[in-house]
Design a protein around this motif. Structure first.
Motif, mmCIF file in Angstrom:
data_model
loop_
_atom_site.group_PDB
_atom_site.id
_atom_site.type_symbol
_atom_site.label_atom_id
_atom_site.label_comp_id
_atom_site.label_asym_id
_atom_site.label_seq_id
_atom_site.Cartn_x
_atom_site.Cartn_y
_atom_site.Cartn_z
ATOM 1 N N TYR C 15 85.968 8.358 -4.801
ATOM 2 C CA TYR C 15 86.878 7.209 -4.754
ATOM 3 C C TYR C 15 88.296 7.625 -5.153
ATOM 4 C CZ TYR C 15 88.006 2.216 -4.890
ATOM 5 O OH TYR C 15 88.523 0.971 -4.639
ATOM 6 N N ARG C 16 88.356 8.403 -6.218
ATOM 7 C CA ARG C 16 89.674 8.860 -6.708
ATOM 8 C C ARG C 16 90.268 9.937 -5.798
ATOM 9 N NH1 ARG C 16 86.622 7.289 -11.013
ATOM 10 N NH2 ARG C 16 87.668 6.411 -12.856
ATOM 11 N N ALA C 19 91.863 8.635 -2.579
ATOM 12 C CA ALA C 19 93.067 7.821 -2.804
ATOM 13 C C ALA C 19 94.354 8.589 -2.503
ATOM 14 C CB ALA C 19 93.080 7.328 -4.248
ATOM 15 N N HIS C 20 94.297 9.938 -2.617
ATOM 16 C CA HIS C 20 95.513 10.723 -2.404
ATOM 17 C C HIS C 20 95.809 10.979 -0.930
ATOM 18 C CE1 HIS C 20 95.725 11.512 -6.675
ATOM 19 N NE2 HIS C 20 94.473 11.867 -6.662
ATOM 20 N N HIS C 41 88.370 0.224 -1.147
ATOM 21 C CA HIS C 41 89.244 1.400 -1.147
ATOM 22 C C HIS C 41 90.370 1.220 -0.139
ATOM 23 C CE1 HIS C 41 90.484 5.662 -0.889
ATOM 24 N NE2 HIS C 41 89.905 5.788 -2.078
ATOM 25 N N GLU C 44 92.883 -1.155 -1.531
ATOM 26 C CA GLU C 44 93.603 -0.619 -2.687
ATOM 27 C C GLU C 44 94.552 0.522 -2.311
ATOM 28 O OE1 GLU C 44 92.352 0.654 -7.284
ATOM 29 O OE2 GLU C 44 90.848 -0.061 -5.870
ATOM 30 N N TYR C 45 94.127 1.379 -1.385
ATOM 31 C CA TYR C 45 94.901 2.598 -1.134
ATOM 32 C C TYR C 45 95.420 2.745 0.294
ATOM 33 C CZ TYR C 45 93.054 3.974 -5.655
ATOM 34 O OH TYR C 45 92.733 4.023 -6.974
ATOM 35 N N THR C 120 86.720 13.441 -13.347
ATOM 36 C CA THR C 120 87.417 12.280 -12.771
ATOM 37 C C THR C 120 88.920 12.335 -13.053
ATOM 38 O OG1 THR C 120 86.768 11.057 -14.737
ATOM 39 C CG2 THR C 120 85.445 10.717 -12.760
ATOM 40 N N ALA C 123 90.390 14.454 -10.470
ATOM 41 C CA ALA C 123 90.398 13.756 -9.181
ATOM 42 C C ALA C 123 91.568 12.768 -9.143
ATOM 43 C CB ALA C 123 89.070 13.027 -8.978
ATOM 44 N N GLU C 124 91.773 12.102 -10.242
ATOM 45 C CA GLU C 124 92.838 11.103 -10.337
ATOM 46 C C GLU C 124 94.221 11.736 -10.197
ATOM 47 O OE1 GLU C 124 91.444 8.154 -12.728
ATOM 48 O OE2 GLU C 124 93.390 7.291 -13.246
ATOM 49 N N ASN C 125 94.388 12.894 -10.807
ATOM 50 C CA ASN C 125 95.697 13.543 -10.801
ATOM 51 C C ASN C 125 95.852 14.585 -9.687
ATOM 52 O OD1 ASN C 125 96.253 12.055 -13.072
ATOM 53 N ND2 ASN C 125 95.631 13.692 -14.482
#
Lengths: 290, 290, 290, 290
Positions: C15-16, C19-20, C41, C44-45, C120, C123-125
């Motif tokens: 999911y994360r 997003a990129h 998703h 949101e993205y 995670t 993944a987020e960053n």
């Protein structure tokens, strides 16, 4: 010639061992910390219950106590007859045997480390095995006293050697116990009939006293009768590992086994038989060995 | 009623095993890749050397080959008589037994995994142990053929169970071999008499076939006679470990032993007996077990 | 040039990660078994939630599923665009990667095994590490897609090599976790201040990610936050050990660690973090690491 | 206020450490068994070479010798100034620290066990880590002397705690060294690029000082520069294991590692760096880590 024999420590083993001595020797003295046990022995077997200070005036003095520490404390508290031979049947520490033998030598007393195997049934039938370390002439002089209680009386080396052999024996027992648990859990997981597998292995190269006796009688039967406590096996594997380290030897299997038995001892229910060590493995595998 | 028996694979074991069959059965066919071996067997023991395609027309077909792979290849190359029972005495892989049993079942043929223990002396004296996996009725029908070659003929479970018991047996042999090497090196480092120590342990709870037989006859004697090759023991401990992993079990002692035996096999001189695994340990400890 | 990218499997990591992608590529398709997750998703993205059959028409297809088995089943159920590159971020089985790469090659599709590390937060960053196995030209073509999600994008070898490196990495994590537990329990038993000891070791040769991060943040804090489940670590150590056995290598420490982690996983409370493996050791030692 | 500082033992570490003291203290005395080394140090760094009996009259006395045994022998041979603090930087035995601290306390002297990490480069740059056991007020008084030589000066507990932390640190180093060797041999057997794998692991949860530094710089480079001798690592793992046993803890991984390092030390070429322990593993796996 042995005129008098004393037996110190009338536990499960000692009580049965001392019972044979009056058949072979005129004077048999017994002593126990809980003295009523000694008096009971005298009544039952015709031995003589005496004070400790008197017991240590015998020609041959057997001791059978829980640990080497107990033996050292006791010996330090008494004056032993010059010329006597002290036969220590405790499953003890080789270093302690060396220390005691050296110290008593100065007083003209011989010390033999002479642990036994054969369990209470062997004590009862005078069929024990004695593994004896110490001076070989003392061993020969003391031989008749041990021969009265056992079947195989074996000199294995200098002071401490008897304790060392006992510790390694018990370590091998531990290795077998644990590895058979792993092996039989694997077989059970694959649907193999365990009794049939035991039959085969006991006729093959993987057999051991564990497969022949301990596993069927104690583990698969789920009886785990308390004849040799798990903490004592843990202690003995610790003695064996100290021997390994003193010799600066690598010993991967013995080291790992000691860790596992130590863990099993720390997690077992109080008053567990050594064979109950497999229960820790069962808690991992979720397989009950029955 | 068994009318005809075939034996495929006349190696050190098979040659001796097949020799007993003519005493019990009218028609005994033998086949070997190197066919002159079969002809020699026919001359020596009154068996009949035949082509492979004919051998697999017998009521009972024994095979005794190096690996399960060899057996599968051979079975895939022939047309076996419907109603026959194939008895595979190879020390093989449980999964292969399951696969073969399923496949042959479709052709109305039974497959029993039936590895043996007892070495060449047991083959010679018809005192082998058969550990047998597979259909229980097939086992019963095939019983007389195995009974002609062995003393203990034991059904241990479904297809693969026989191979599994053999693999675990050999793993326990490996555990004992290595741990006795560690223990006895420790005793030797402390000056203990090894023969005397063996005597004691063989009368005590640490005894095993290794202490009773392998160590005195192969290791302490420094003979290491090549009767069971080290790479084969390494293979068998690998089969045992695969069983452990298939069952998703933890098995610290068996895993460690497999690593050590695998290392010993990779570092040993070519054509080493399994007992020579202790030489790797000796190279660490700098202590020769003699 | 990469025109379209799809992401299959929108779990905690996926999911994360997905997003990129819209920041770098015009067309970004997402799919998830629970399809509402995909729709969320998209909202949101700015990705596009599509049916699976459409997702596999992208130039680059990422997958991030629990096991290799899941990936194989999914791939077998769809018709992928010829010329596409499939990037599998699952912590999977090397053998499965080889099988899939070979199979898809016949359809002119490249398969890269590309597991990630960084959790995670990574993944987020978009700071993940990709360890990638497979065809090197496919790797180069797919590089921009991975570079959008990670910091270190490393080709490590042929198909399966990425999964292999991930499995060994996680095995080393397991070795460190367990051995630090043993070491710090020993220090605590001797009255050493554990925080001070960590400070020293983190400035010395014994340091590892476990001493720097896992132990202070998860174990000594008694938090054991569930970000990487213990059964998944047990699975990964199993994959690592399969690699060891396939290579017929001895590996005493890795084998023992796998046994211990497997036992810890079998005895742990459901839904335990991997760091909670130390609780099994604590149950042995009776020492709480805090 | 510290007026005078002495440094005893000018080996590879001590020589460099003592060099910083004149920048911070007016009187700096040095002594070395091979006295010309002390005279050379005086010439080079402006310290004062004195007899041992005079060196031990300083306010602060550092020692840096091979073993605790050496320190005990030396301390028993001299009369130390009342009120002094002895800072022992040897990688020593916790029990010896306790014994010395107790004995010196009676003479109004404090003893701190203060082993260091950071190798010769850390000694040269005064960036060592001091892990210090002993009386906390003595630690505070002695702090400026240690701060002159190190970056992290950490009190970790009572007497012996410093030595204990050092021993466990080195044990963890040994665990990492050996397990990384197993893991990377497995990767190499599967054709993985080892440098690429290191990159990935050093950005992931399996990283350690061994993967970041020891493996690339000493092992994969095949340099094995002798900066920390393998027998000393074997000694330190032995000290760690003694701590385990004193605490009666099970420790399967540490025990196994100690056995392996001990075996590696016994089989290595003379004058091997600790990192050369992997060569024993390479002799098993037949895979060279390069």
């Amino acid at each position: 010639m042995i005129q008098s024999v004393a037996f110190i420590g009338l536990g499960a083993m000692g009580y049965r061992m001392a019972a044979h001595l009056p058949k072979h020797f005129d004077t048999v003295l017994v002593w126990n910390r809980n003295f009523s046990k000694a008096e009971q022995h005298a009544t039952e077997y015709g031995t003589t219950a005496v004070e400790l200070s008197k017991a240590v005036q015998a020609d041959i003095i057997f001791s059978c106590l829980p640990t080497s520490q107990d033996v050292e404390t006791l010996i330090d508290s008494v004056e032993i007859k010059s010329g006597a031979i002290w036969i220590d049947c405790t499953s003890g520490v080789p270093e302690a045997a060396q220390r005691l033998a050296e110290k008593l030598k100065l007083q003209n007393i011989d010390f033999l480390d002479a642990p036994v195997s054969g369990q209470t049934i062997g004590a009862e039938n005078a069929t024990l095995t004695f593994m004896v370390g110490g001076d070989v002439r003392a061993f020969e002089r003391a031989y008749p006293a041990m021969a009265a209680l056992g079947k195989l009386i074996q000199h294995v080396g200098n002071s401490g050697a008897g304790f060392a052999v006992k510790a390694i024996n018990n370590m091998l027992l531990a290795v077998n116990l644990w590895s058979v648990a792993e092996g039989f859990s694997t077989l059970k997981a694959h649907g193999v009939n365990l009794d049939a597998a035991l039959n085969c292995i006991n006729a093959s190269s993987g057999k051991s006293l564990v497969t022949e006796n301990i596993f069927p009688q104690r583990v698969l039967s789920r009886e785990f009768p308390v004849t040799f406590a798990l903490p004592l096996l843990a202690k003995d594997t610790g003695i064996a590992l100290d021997l390994v380290h003193d010799a600066k030897l690598p010993a991967p299997i013995l080291s790992l086994t000691q860790s596992l038995i130590q863990a099993a001892s720390l997690t077992a229910e109080p008053n567990s038989d050594f064979s109950a060590a497999v229960k820790m493995y069962e808690s991992w595998s979720k397989i009950t060995l029955e």
